[in-house]
Each structure stands twice: as structure tokens, then as C-alpha cells.
Design a protein around this motif. Structure first.
Motif, PDB file in Angstrom:
ATOM      1  N   GLY A 134       1.725  -1.737   2.361  1.00 32.65           N
ATOM      2  CA  GLY A 134       2.958  -2.181   2.986  1.00 32.65           C
ATOM      3  C   GLY A 134       3.776  -1.037   3.557  1.00 32.65           C
ATOM      4  N   LEU A 135       4.128  -1.148   4.837  1.00 34.39           N
ATOM      5  CA  LEU A 135       5.031  -0.194   5.487  1.00 34.39           C
ATOM      6  C   LEU A 135       6.315  -0.875   5.941  1.00 34.39           C
ATOM      7  CD1 LEU A 135       2.494   1.826   7.697  1.00 34.39           C
ATOM      8  CD2 LEU A 135       3.272   2.327   5.386  1.00 34.39           C
ATOM      9  N   MET A 136       6.341  -2.212   5.863  1.00 36.91           N
ATOM     10  CA  MET A 136       7.558  -2.934   6.215  1.00 36.91           C
ATOM     11  C   MET A 136       8.572  -2.782   5.084  1.00 36.91           C
ATOM     12  SD  MET A 136       6.421  -6.538   7.919  1.00 36.91           S
ATOM     13  CE  MET A 136       5.373  -6.666   9.369  1.00 36.91           C
ATOM     14  N   HIS A 137       9.719  -2.312   5.433  1.00 35.56           N
ATOM     15  CA  HIS A 137      10.842  -2.078   4.521  1.00 35.56           C
ATOM     16  C   HIS A 137      10.584  -0.903   3.582  1.00 35.56           C
ATOM     17  CE1 HIS A 137      13.734  -2.618   1.209  1.00 35.56           C
ATOM     18  NE2 HIS A 137      14.524  -2.991   2.190  1.00 35.56           N
ATOM     19  N   ASP A 138       9.542  -0.999   2.743  1.00 32.10           N
ATOM     20  CA  ASP A 138       9.263   0.104   1.834  1.00 32.10           C
ATOM     21  C   ASP A 138       7.759   0.303   1.723  1.00 32.10           C
ATOM     22  OD1 ASP A 138       8.601  -2.164   0.496  1.00 32.10           O
ATOM     23  OD2 ASP A 138       9.853  -1.802  -1.265  1.00 32.10           O
ATOM     24  N   GLY A 140       4.405   0.251  -0.293  1.00 30.66           N
ATOM     25  CA  GLY A 140       3.850  -0.402  -1.479  1.00 30.66           C
ATOM     26  C   GLY A 140       2.434  -0.883  -1.220  1.00 30.66           C
ATOM     27  N   ILE A 141       1.826  -1.470  -2.239  1.00 27.70           N
ATOM     28  CA  ILE A 141       0.444  -1.939  -2.139  1.00 27.70           C
ATOM     29  C   ILE A 141       0.343  -3.332  -2.752  1.00 27.70           C
ATOM     30  CG2 ILE A 141      -0.259  -0.898  -4.335  1.00 27.70           C
ATOM     31  CD1 ILE A 141      -2.444  -0.898  -1.196  1.00 27.70           C
ATOM     32  N   THR A 142      -0.433  -4.199  -2.097  1.00 22.90           N
ATOM     33  CA  THR A 142      -0.682  -5.552  -2.583  1.00 22.90           C
ATOM     34  C   THR A 142      -2.186  -5.765  -2.655  1.00 22.90           C
ATOM     35  OG1 THR A 142       1.343  -6.337  -1.515  1.00 22.90           O
ATOM     36  CG2 THR A 142      -0.260  -8.013  -2.167  1.00 22.90           C
ATOM     37  N   ASP A 143      -2.687  -6.237  -3.794  1.00 20.08           N
ATOM     38  CA  ASP A 143      -4.132  -6.417  -3.936  1.00 20.08           C
ATOM     39  C   ASP A 143      -4.579  -7.674  -3.186  1.00 20.08           C
ATOM     40  OD1 ASP A 143      -3.757  -8.704  -5.520  1.00 20.08           O
ATOM     41  OD2 ASP A 143      -4.009  -7.623  -7.390  1.00 20.08           O
ATOM     42  N   PRO A 144      -5.902  -7.873  -3.021  1.00 19.53           N
ATOM     43  CA  PRO A 144      -6.405  -9.013  -2.249  1.00 19.53           C
ATOM     44  C   PRO A 144      -5.963 -10.374  -2.792  1.00 19.53           C
ATOM     45  CG  PRO A 144      -8.143  -7.395  -2.554  1.00 19.53           C
ATOM     46  CD  PRO A 144      -7.004  -6.963  -3.416  1.00 19.53           C
ATOM     47  N   LYS A 145      -5.549 -10.429  -4.062  1.00 16.23           N
ATOM     48  CA  LYS A 145      -5.086 -11.690  -4.641  1.00 16.23           C
ATOM     49  C   LYS A 145      -3.585 -11.899  -4.452  1.00 16.23           C
ATOM     50  CE  LYS A 145      -8.721 -11.744  -8.170  1.00 16.23           C
ATOM     51  NZ  LYS A 145      -9.012 -11.755  -9.629  1.00 16.23           N
ATOM     52  N   GLY A 146      -2.932 -10.950  -3.768  1.00 19.10           N
ATOM     53  CA  GLY A 146      -1.517 -11.094  -3.498  1.00 19.10           C
ATOM     54  C   GLY A 146      -0.602 -10.497  -4.534  1.00 19.10           C
ATOM     55  N   ALA A 149       1.807  -4.145  -6.576  1.00 21.33           N
ATOM     56  CA  ALA A 149       1.858  -3.112  -7.617  1.00 21.33           C
ATOM     57  C   ALA A 149       2.639  -1.911  -7.100  1.00 21.33           C
ATOM     58  CB  ALA A 149       0.443  -2.685  -8.013  1.00 21.33           C
ATOM     59  N   GLU A 150       3.363  -1.269  -7.990  1.00 20.33           N
ATOM     60  CA  GLU A 150       4.063  -0.036  -7.644  1.00 20.33           C
ATOM     61  C   GLU A 150       3.074   1.123  -7.648  1.00 20.33           C
ATOM     62  OE1 GLU A 150       7.676   1.229  -9.358  1.00 20.33           O
ATOM     63  OE2 GLU A 150       8.506  -0.796  -9.483  1.00 20.33           O
ATOM     64  N   ILE A 151       3.269   2.043  -6.732  1.00 24.07           N
ATOM     65  CA  ILE A 151       2.426   3.236  -6.686  1.00 24.07           C
ATOM     66  C   ILE A 151       3.157   4.341  -7.449  1.00 24.07           C
ATOM     67  CG2 ILE A 151       1.241   4.882  -5.190  1.00 24.07           C
ATOM     68  CD1 ILE A 151       1.374   2.779  -2.965  1.00 24.07           C
ATOM     69  N   PRO A 152       2.581   4.857  -8.530  1.00 25.43           N
ATOM     70  CA  PRO A 152       3.283   5.828  -9.391  1.00 25.43           C
ATOM     71  C   PRO A 152       3.238   7.256  -8.823  1.00 25.43           C
ATOM     72  CG  PRO A 152       1.110   5.379 -10.290  1.00 25.43           C
ATOM     73  CD  PRO A 152       1.257   4.489  -9.084  1.00 25.43           C
ATOM     74  N   TRP A 153       4.023   7.493  -7.784  1.00 24.26           N
ATOM     75  CA  TRP A 153       4.027   8.824  -7.169  1.00 24.26           C
ATOM     76  C   TRP A 153       4.563   9.870  -8.147  1.00 24.26           C
ATOM     77  CZ3 TRP A 153       1.155   8.726  -3.121  1.00 24.26           C
ATOM     78  CH2 TRP A 153       1.097   7.580  -2.328  1.00 24.26           C
ATOM     79  N   ILE A 202      -1.555  13.414  -4.624  1.00 19.56           N
ATOM     80  CA  ILE A 202      -1.796  12.162  -3.885  1.00 19.56           C
ATOM     81  C   ILE A 202      -3.179  11.627  -4.206  1.00 19.56           C
ATOM     82  CG2 ILE A 202      -2.111  11.153  -1.588  1.00 19.56           C
ATOM     83  CD1 ILE A 202      -0.007  13.126  -0.565  1.00 19.56           C
ATOM     84  N   ARG A 203      -4.181  12.505  -4.182  1.00 18.04           N
ATOM     85  CA  ARG A 203      -5.559  12.059  -4.466  1.00 18.04           C
ATOM     86  C   ARG A 203      -5.656  11.472  -5.877  1.00 18.04           C
ATOM     87  NH1 ARG A 203      -8.100  17.287  -1.451  1.00 18.04           N
ATOM     88  NH2 ARG A 203      -8.620  16.276   0.544  1.00 18.04           N
ATOM     89  N   GLN A 204      -5.002  12.096  -6.825  1.00 24.08           N
ATOM     90  CA  GLN A 204      -5.029  11.584  -8.194  1.00 24.08           C
ATOM     91  C   GLN A 204      -4.322  10.232  -8.293  1.00 24.08           C
ATOM     92  OE1 GLN A 204      -7.527  13.840  -9.038  1.00 24.08           O
ATOM     93  NE2 GLN A 204      -6.696  13.302 -11.051  1.00 24.08           N
ATOM     94  N   THR A 205      -3.219  10.092  -7.587  1.00 23.29           N
ATOM     95  CA  THR A 205      -2.477   8.830  -7.603  1.00 23.29           C
ATOM     96  C   THR A 205      -3.300   7.707  -6.969  1.00 23.29           C
ATOM     97  OG1 THR A 205      -0.338   9.970  -7.520  1.00 23.29           O
ATOM     98  CG2 THR A 205      -0.377   7.676  -6.806  1.00 23.29           C
ATOM     99  N   LEU A 206      -3.925   7.989  -5.836  1.00 21.49           N
ATOM    100  CA  LEU A 206      -4.748   6.971  -5.173  1.00 21.49           C
ATOM    101  C   LEU A 206      -5.898   6.527  -6.074  1.00 21.49           C
ATOM    102  CD1 LEU A 206      -4.942   8.419  -1.532  1.00 21.49           C
ATOM    103  CD2 LEU A 206      -3.447   6.613  -2.384  1.00 21.49           C
ATOM    104  N   LYS A 207      -6.456   7.487  -6.794  1.00 19.76           N
ATOM    105  CA  LYS A 207      -7.549   7.159  -7.716  1.00 19.76           C
ATOM    106  C   LYS A 207      -7.039   6.290  -8.864  1.00 19.76           C
ATOM    107  CE  LYS A 207     -10.333  10.513  -8.432  1.00 19.76           C
ATOM    108  NZ  LYS A 207     -10.938  11.786  -8.942  1.00 19.76           N
ATOM    109  N   ALA A 208      -5.833   6.592  -9.344  1.00 20.94           N
ATOM    110  CA  ALA A 208      -5.275   5.866 -10.492  1.00 20.94           C
ATOM    111  C   ALA A 208      -5.009   4.407 -10.175  1.00 20.94           C
ATOM    112  CB  ALA A 208      -3.982   6.541 -10.954  1.00 20.94           C
ATOM    113  N   VAL A 209      -4.610   4.116  -8.926  1.00 19.91           N
ATOM    114  CA  VAL A 209      -4.321   2.724  -8.550  1.00 19.91           C
ATOM    115  C   VAL A 209      -5.495   2.089  -7.808  1.00 19.91           C
ATOM    116  CG1 VAL A 209      -1.834   3.084  -8.471  1.00 19.91           C
ATOM    117  CG2 VAL A 209      -3.186   3.428  -6.397  1.00 19.91           C
TER     118      VAL A 209
END
Length: 375
Positions: A134-138, A140-146, A149-153, A202-209
Motif C-alpha cells: 500500500g502506497l495510498m495514504h500510508d 503498508g502490506i496486505t496479504d492475498p487474503k486481505g 499487517a504492520e511492517i516492523p521497520w 530493510i532486507r531483514q525486515t522484508l524477510k521477517a514479514v
């Protein structure tokens, strides 16, 4: 990519041609006189036109409209020193607009947008199994089931660097540019160390989520590969364009009313996102106002009210939406809300701009008031 450039200013024309060639774009022809471009044979195999708006004899808006009669698939990029032309530009399906003086970095983004618009999307069944970034407003990430989830930066810099690389999409960005963007006050060695640490985070965060996005580093440049996700703003623009092309009025209405959940990275406040944020805001406003006008003509005041209220929420000093609301409430026999909208317009304009409603709207309200008092 094969393009043609039209600009009556010789220095601006020469500069644009030079920048395009440096970016490996074939310039088929360049003209100072817009009338010389009106030759159908010139446009064979041309994919895009870079058109100055403010030209004598024939302005760029009229020229672009005539060029698209030769080839309806021709992409038009307007170049102007006056950003008030931007809304009008979208009336004739502009691919983008550039503000003079044009910077090479901004031109690269336009070229990438043109290239992306000519690529076929992945098959729908594969797309539907991908998460949505998601880039609209803020951010974030949404899984295929809708499920969202927050991304723990780890840090705000990690979040901004990721957002910037996504913003640039497939374009490789130099490490120097990233250092200047995020750590302009640090010396080169310290900024470089921070950049390496932040990329690692960033790479570690992407892997975690479990976000399937890769950051590639080659030749002193970083590039992000977002092929493993869908991006909400891209999905929205694609769906809207398809609905407009298929004359799906209901689809357009839903996408304008509910599909656009907020301005581009609005909550993050990144200055480098401002141009893209404004482009999308202008596009939404133009299409929403056009759609509201069509609904008003079709005699659907309830739908008109919902759309104009959304416009009013995002553009509180845009007077036309107040007039549209007053007309619609009048059709529904809601006199109290007509009065409320006019009072709200007066209050908003006075507080924000120190102005009164424009004459056309004041006259309409005076006529309406007189008719009410005579009944």
C-alpha cells in the motif's frame, strides 16, 4: 522508445532532445512550429510525444488532441512552466506532465511510466496470489487474503529508503543520490556506512514479514524488484483506466469513491513524493468532477452528493463541489442543507483564502433564495 518533441523555445527544445538521447530514447523528429508536426507520416512507429503547452499559433492541448486522431494509442507528455494546465491536460488522457525546467531524474520517471504502460500485466491468477503493497495514504502490506499487517521497520530511515526505492520502481538509484537524500549532513564515509546498515535492515525486515521483494546492487546503484507484490496505486490506476475504456460507469464510481483511500504516501510526509502525490490528486479530482457531472445529468442526486462530499473532503476550497451539492440537495427538497452548504462555503473561503464565493455561485444562491421566498 521512439518519440517526437514539440516546443517553440529553441533552448528548451534542444535541452529536451539532448536529455532524451542521453537516456537512450530515439528522437524521431523535433519541431519549434507545432503546425509542422501535423503530418500523419511523421507519426509512424512513434510511441510518445513531448509537447509544450504554451505555444503560439496552436497550443499544446489542441495539438495533442489532433495528434491522437492519428494514433489513439499515442502517449502524450505535456511540458509546461505553468502547473495550472495540469488538470486540463488530463482531459485528453495525458500520460504525464513535466514542469519546466525539466530535470533528468524526473524525465527518467516519465520514461519508465511510458514503458510500464506498454507492458502486459502478469496473468490474473498469479496476480491474485500476490500481497499488495500500500502506497495510498500510508505505507503498508496486505496479504492475498486481505489481512493487513504492520511492517516492523527498525528505523525511520529504513522505512523512507524502502519507500523511495519503491517510488522509483525498477530504476537504479546511485548510492550518492541516496546518501544526499537521507544523510545530507554527514560526511561521505559516515553516510556510506549508514546506507549499508539501512539496506541490511530493510532486507531483514522484508524477510521477517515474508515480503518477496529484492534489493539489487550493481555498479554503485541500488534497484528494487517489486515483482513479488502488487502495488495498490498501480492496481487503482489500471482498474480505473480499464473502467473508463469500457464505459463502466459503476466501476468508475466505486473506484473514485472507495478505491482511492488516500493521497500517495500522505501520512509519511516525504517531500520527494510530492510531485507524484499531486499528479494523482489532480487525476482523481478531474475524473471525480467529470463523473459527478455525468451523474448529475443522469438525475442521480444521491450518488452525486456522495461523490461531491468526497471531493469537498479532499479539496475544501474547490467551489464547484459546493454548487453541485446545493443543486443536488435542492432536487431532493432539502432546503436546510442547501443553506448549510452555502454557509459552509462562505466560512471556508473566508478562513482559508479571505475571499467570498465566486459570482456565479452567489447568483445561483440568490436566485434560489428568491424562489423559495416567493413560494
Amino acid at each position: 522508445m521512439r518519440v517526437i518533441v514539440i516546443d517553440d523555445e529553441p533552448l528548451a527544445l534542444e535541452s529536451m532532445v539532448r536529455m532524451l538521447k542521453r537516456l537512450d530514447v530515439e528522437v524521431a523528429a523535433a519541431f519549434q512550429n507545432p503546425l509542422e508536426a501535423l503530418k500523419p507520416d511523421l507519426w509512424r512507429d512513434v510511441e510518445a510525444a513531448f509537447v509544450d503547452i504554451d505555444m503560439p499559433g496552436m497550443n499544446g492541448l489542441e495539438l495533442a488532441s489532433r495528434l491522437q486522431t492519428y494514433d489513439s494509442a499515442l502517449e502524450v507528455v505535456f511540458v509546461t512552466a505553468y502547473d495550472q494546465y495540469a488538470v486540463k491536460a488530463f482531459d485528453i488522457a495525458a500520460a504525464d506532465y513535466l514542469i519546466k525546467p525539466v530535470r533528468s531524474v524526473r524525465l527518467e520517471k516519465t520514461l519508465e511510466r511510458l514503458r510500464q504502460s506498454r507492458r502486459l500485466p502478469p496473468p490474473p491468477d498469479i496476480q491474485e496470489r500476490l500481497p499488495v503493497l500500500g502506497l495510498m495514504h500510508d505505507l503498508g502490506i496486505t496479504d492475498p487474503k486481505g489481512k493487513t499487517a504492520e511492517i516492523p521497520w527498525r528505523t525511520s530511515k529504513a522505512k523512507e529508503l524502502f519507500a523511495y526505492l519503491i517510488h522509483e520502481r525498477d530504476r537504479a538509484v546511485s548510492k550518492e543520490q541516496l546518501q544526499d537524500l537521507l544523510w545530507p549532513d554527514l560526511d561521505t564515509d559516515k553516510a556510506m556506512a549508514n546506507l549499508h546498515t539501512t539496506v541490511y535492515q530493510i532486507r531483514q525486515t522484508l524477510k521477517a514479514v515474508d515480503m518477496p521483494i529484492q534489493i539489487v546492487y550493481t555498479g554503485g546503484r541500488y534497484r528494487i524488484e517489486p515483482a513479488g507484490v502488487r502495488i495498490d496505486i498501480d492496481l487503482w490506476e489500471t482498474a480505473l483506466d480499464q473502467a473508463m475504456a469500457g464505459m463502466d460507469e459503476g466501476g468508475v464510481y466505486r473506484l473514485l469513491l472507495d478505491g482511492y483511500r488516500g493521497d500517495y504516501l500522505q501520512a509519511e510526509g516525504y517531500l520527494w513524493a510530492e510531485n507524484e502525490r499531486e499528479r494523482l490528486r489532480i487525476k482523481w479530482l478531474q475524473l471525480a468532477s467529470d463523473q459527478a457531472g455525468r451523474l448529475e445529468q443522469a438525475g442521480l442526486p444521491g450518488d452525486v452528493i456522495r461523490l461531491y462530499q468526497k471531493i469537498q473532503e479532499r479539496f475544501p476550497v474547490w467551489e464547484a463541489c459546493y454548487l453541485g451539492l446545493m443543486r443536488s440537495f435542492d432536487k431532493l427538497g432539502n432546503a436546510a442543507e442547501v443553506k448549510n452548504q452555502y454557509a459552509k462555503l462562505q466560512r471556508t473561503l473566508d478562513e482559508e483564502l479571505g475571499m467570498q464565493p465566486e459570482r456565479e455561485i452567489a447568483d445561483w444562491y440568490d436566485r434560489w433564495t428568491a424562489m423559495r421566498s416567493s413560494v
